[in-house]
Design a protein around this motif. Structure first.
Motif, PDB file in Angstrom:
ATOM      1  N   PHE A 143      24.063  20.259   0.720  1.00 40.86           N
ATOM      2  CA  PHE A 143      25.446  20.677   1.463  1.00 40.86           C
ATOM      3  C   PHE A 143      25.327  21.120   2.816  1.00 40.86           C
ATOM      4  O   PHE A 143      24.006  21.124   3.268  1.00 40.86           O
ATOM      5  CB  PHE A 143      26.201  21.846   0.665  1.00 40.86           C
ATOM      6  N   TYR A 144      26.130  21.422   3.539  1.00 39.35           N
ATOM      7  CA  TYR A 144      25.897  22.026   4.644  1.00 39.35           C
ATOM      8  C   TYR A 144      26.309  23.421   5.240  1.00 39.35           C
ATOM      9  O   TYR A 144      27.671  23.755   4.731  1.00 39.35           O
ATOM     10  CB  TYR A 144      26.807  20.871   5.856  1.00 39.35           C
ATOM     11  N   LYS A 180      22.307  20.413   7.356  1.00 40.00           N
ATOM     12  CA  LYS A 180      21.937  20.051   6.000  1.00 40.00           C
ATOM     13  C   LYS A 180      21.048  20.885   5.324  1.00 40.00           C
ATOM     14  O   LYS A 180      20.114  21.134   5.688  1.00 40.00           O
ATOM     15  CB  LYS A 180      21.561  18.581   6.145  1.00 40.00           C
ATOM     16  N   GLU A 219      31.490  15.342 -11.142  1.00 36.41           N
ATOM     17  CA  GLU A 219      32.587  15.281 -10.203  1.00 36.41           C
ATOM     18  C   GLU A 219      32.902  16.947  -9.731  1.00 36.41           C
ATOM     19  O   GLU A 219      32.931  17.181  -8.482  1.00 36.41           O
ATOM     20  CB  GLU A 219      33.912  14.960 -10.691  1.00 36.41           C
ATOM     21  N   GLU A 231      29.918  17.832  -7.398  1.00 34.35           N
ATOM     22  CA  GLU A 231      30.301  17.255  -5.957  1.00 34.35           C
ATOM     23  C   GLU A 231      31.509  17.963  -5.164  1.00 34.35           C
ATOM     24  O   GLU A 231      31.282  18.379  -4.039  1.00 34.35           O
ATOM     25  CB  GLU A 231      30.594  15.772  -6.180  1.00 34.35           C
ATOM     26  N   PHE A 232      32.425  18.499  -6.058  1.00 34.07           N
ATOM     27  CA  PHE A 232      33.508  19.310  -5.348  1.00 34.07           C
ATOM     28  C   PHE A 232      32.858  20.499  -5.173  1.00 34.07           C
ATOM     29  O   PHE A 232      33.465  21.273  -3.915  1.00 34.07           O
ATOM     30  CB  PHE A 232      34.533  19.619  -6.692  1.00 34.07           C
ATOM     31  N   LEU A 252      29.666  20.958  -4.060  1.00 29.97           N
ATOM     32  CA  LEU A 252      28.910  21.090  -2.569  1.00 29.97           C
ATOM     33  C   LEU A 252      30.062  20.729  -1.608  1.00 29.97           C
ATOM     34  O   LEU A 252      29.885  21.302  -0.273  1.00 29.97           O
ATOM     35  CB  LEU A 252      28.204  19.595  -3.036  1.00 29.97           C
ATOM     36  N   SER A 253      31.162  20.263  -1.744  1.00 30.59           N
ATOM     37  CA  SER A 253      32.063  20.004  -0.520  1.00 30.59           C
ATOM     38  C   SER A 253      32.651  21.625  -0.455  1.00 30.59           C
ATOM     39  O   SER A 253      33.196  21.621   0.919  1.00 30.59           O
ATOM     40  CB  SER A 253      33.448  19.220  -1.105  1.00 30.59           C
ATOM     41  N   SER A 299      30.368  23.221   1.533  1.00 28.35           N
ATOM     42  CA  SER A 299      30.248  22.517   3.046  1.00 28.35           C
ATOM     43  C   SER A 299      31.265  22.837   3.959  1.00 28.35           C
ATOM     44  O   SER A 299      31.490  22.388   5.191  1.00 28.35           O
ATOM     45  CB  SER A 299      30.020  21.272   3.029  1.00 28.35           C
ATOM     46  N   GLU A 352      35.114  22.927   2.850  1.00 26.78           N
ATOM     47  CA  GLU A 352      36.426  22.607   2.426  1.00 26.78           C
ATOM     48  C   GLU A 352      36.880  24.103   1.609  1.00 26.78           C
ATOM     49  O   GLU A 352      35.933  24.687   1.048  1.00 26.78           O
ATOM     50  CB  GLU A 352      36.215  21.588   1.352  1.00 26.78           C
TER      51      GLU A 352
END
Length: 493
Positions: A108-109, A250, A460, A463-464, A466-467, A470, A472
């Motif tokens: 992630f960021y 990152k 899923e 990944e959500f 991680l978003s 980052s 979101e």
């Protein structure tokens, strides 16, 4: 879509996944059962004729005792089930350990901090040392945000009623909580606003904080300035200019810490949302990350599952103390240990505390327990941690943030608009809630009983998450909703 489910082969009940009418025929394990009464979604029905004092088994675990004879196909709920739980218990360590297969890295960021931590937000937190200055903090938040008009960097005030007129454990809890908030890696900068005469004054608080970044954390005592508001705005300007141009980098997901919480649970929570979060927890831990499970009263009745997953005897002993100390907390106030579940839980199909607890701990997945944290204690070990805090949504979610969670995953069957100090991802146990309250909910676990495999959906969800890590925004962040509550046990002077 599935209409009903027998969760475990050992179960003598099944759960309706949609409203089922009286005389409806279900087929379970090759046997047709005609429902003797209507069964609402999330509620249980008997798979065989049962006698008074028989054990009710769900999740393969004991969730209660029958208080009267019940026929096959009848509702099993509070009218005919009672808790099987006793008082303070002795436990034996019977380790049942697992070894999660190490998975390839994910990223992630985030924002690197000087102390080596990683933040996933870079806002300015305004933290009062005492409730007396709450109004000043809140007005600073409103005015400063209107001035900078920056949706990606906000001032966020965290008012609370404590910091004075406290003694003993409550005073300690407040000081630990304030110190944890000031040091939290999600805060890009912090203005700590004191009054000047409170019990938990700035100089005392600094002893709890220890080393801190003096550029990013600024203390201000209101009684020392003729115009504390103007001085505070000046400090906020300086902090904003310090951090406004910082960029994300990152970062390996092994740095991520996620809190696990449920609230407003229903009969589907232990079938969809909580097992989904457990699958997520295993994924994150297999990549070197960490999760924290709390709500100790909602471990009662399922605690041996967690105890036997403790990686050694010392962690087992700490878990025993975690459980029994919380029971003593209730007993010391002459309160019933097993008052849970709530009226909303019962309406959703949860009958006893064991029913709720065995669904609740599904969030922990299958990983071994690596540590047990006291309230306000920061996480130290990578993996699955247990944390001492009550079931109350705001108090326990705050406790997760105080212990270092970047994000909280909050599963619910009934829905809630609340958020804690860190991004709070609300996961619905059923699709109806997700569709009806899109302004509250972030992710739908209800599709597990419709058209999605749990493992696929867990990927899923990972990944959500991680978003969100980052940058979101969660639904509650979009509403600028940030809540917190400090755990209080005793008297107020």
């Amino acid at each position: 879509m599935l209409e009903y489910i027998k969760i475990n082969n050992k179960d003598n009940v099944a759960v309706a996944l949609t409203d089922l009418e009286k005389d409806y025929a279900v087929n379970i394990d090759g046997e047709e059962i005609i429902l003797k009464e209507s069964i609402k979604r999330g509620h249980k029905f008997a798979l065989k004729n049962m006698k008074k004092d028989d054990k009710v088994i769900k999740y393969g675990m004991l969730i209660g005792i029958l208080i009267k004879d019940t026929e096959k196909g009848c509702l099993l709920h509070t009218s005919n089930i009672k808790t099987s739980l006793g008082d303070i218990l002795n436990y034996e360590y019977n380790p049942n350990l697992t070894s999660l297969e190490k998975r390839e890295s994910s990223y992630f960021y985030g924002y690197p901090r000087k102390n080596g931590k990683i933040g996933i937000r870079n806002d300015i937190w305004i933290i009062p040392t005492v409730g007396c200055v709450n109004a000043v903090c809140k007005q600073l938040e409103l005015d400063f945000n209107a001035k900078i008009n920056n949706p990606d960097l906000r001032a966020i005030a965290f008012p609370h009623p404590y910091g004075c007129s406290q003694m003993g454990d409550d005073q300690e809890s407040t000081r630990k909580a304030l110190a944890d908030m000031i040091l939290h890696q999600n805060a890009g900068a912090v203005l700590v606003l004191g009054l000047g005469c409170e019990n938990t004054g700035i100089e005392i608080l600094k002893e709890y904080i220890g080393e801190y970044d003096k550029e990013r954390v600024v203390f201000l005592s209101c009684q020392e300035f003729d115009d504390e508001y103007a001085k505070s705005l000046e400090v906020l300007d300086n902090l904003y200019n310090l951090i406004k141009d910082e960029q994300r980098v990152k970062t390996d997901a092994s740095k991520l810490v996620v809190g696990l919480k449920c609230g407003g649970s229903d009969g589907l929570s232990g079938i969809t949302a909580n097992p989904l979060v457990g699958e997520f927890s295993d994924i994150l831990i297999s990549k070197g990350g960490s999760t924290i499970l709390t709500e100790v009263p909602e471990m009662f009745g399922a605690e041996t599952n967690l105890m036997n997953r403790c990686e050694n005897k010392d962690i087992f002993d700490k878990t025993v103390s975690l459980i029994n100390d919380f029971k003593m907390y209730y007993k010391n106030y002459d309160m019933p240990i097993y008052e849970n579940p709530s009226p909303g839980n019962k309406e959703g199909g949860i009958s006893t505390l064991e029913d709720k607890s065995n669904g609740c701990i599904q969030k922990s997945g299958t990983a071994n327990v690596v540590d047990v944290l006291e309230y306000g204690q920061r996480i130290e070990k990578q993996g699955l941690n247990l944390l001492s805090a009550p079931g109350n949504d705001l108090v326990s979610s705050t406790a997760l943030a105080l212990s270092g969670a970047h994000i909280v995953l909050f599963t619910t069957g009934r829905g809630t608009p609340f958020s804690c100090p860190v991004p709070t991802i609300k996961i619905s146990s059923n699709t109806n809630l997700y569709k009806r309250k899109k302004n509250w909910m972030d992710f739908n676990a209800g599709s597990i009983v419709e058209d999605k495999d749990k493992k696929t959906l867990a990927e899923e969800l990972f990944e959500f998450v991680l978003s969100i890590a980052s940058g979101e925004k969660t639904s509650s962040e979009k509403m600028n909703s940030y809540d917190w509550a400090i755990f209080k046990k005793g008297v107020t002077l």
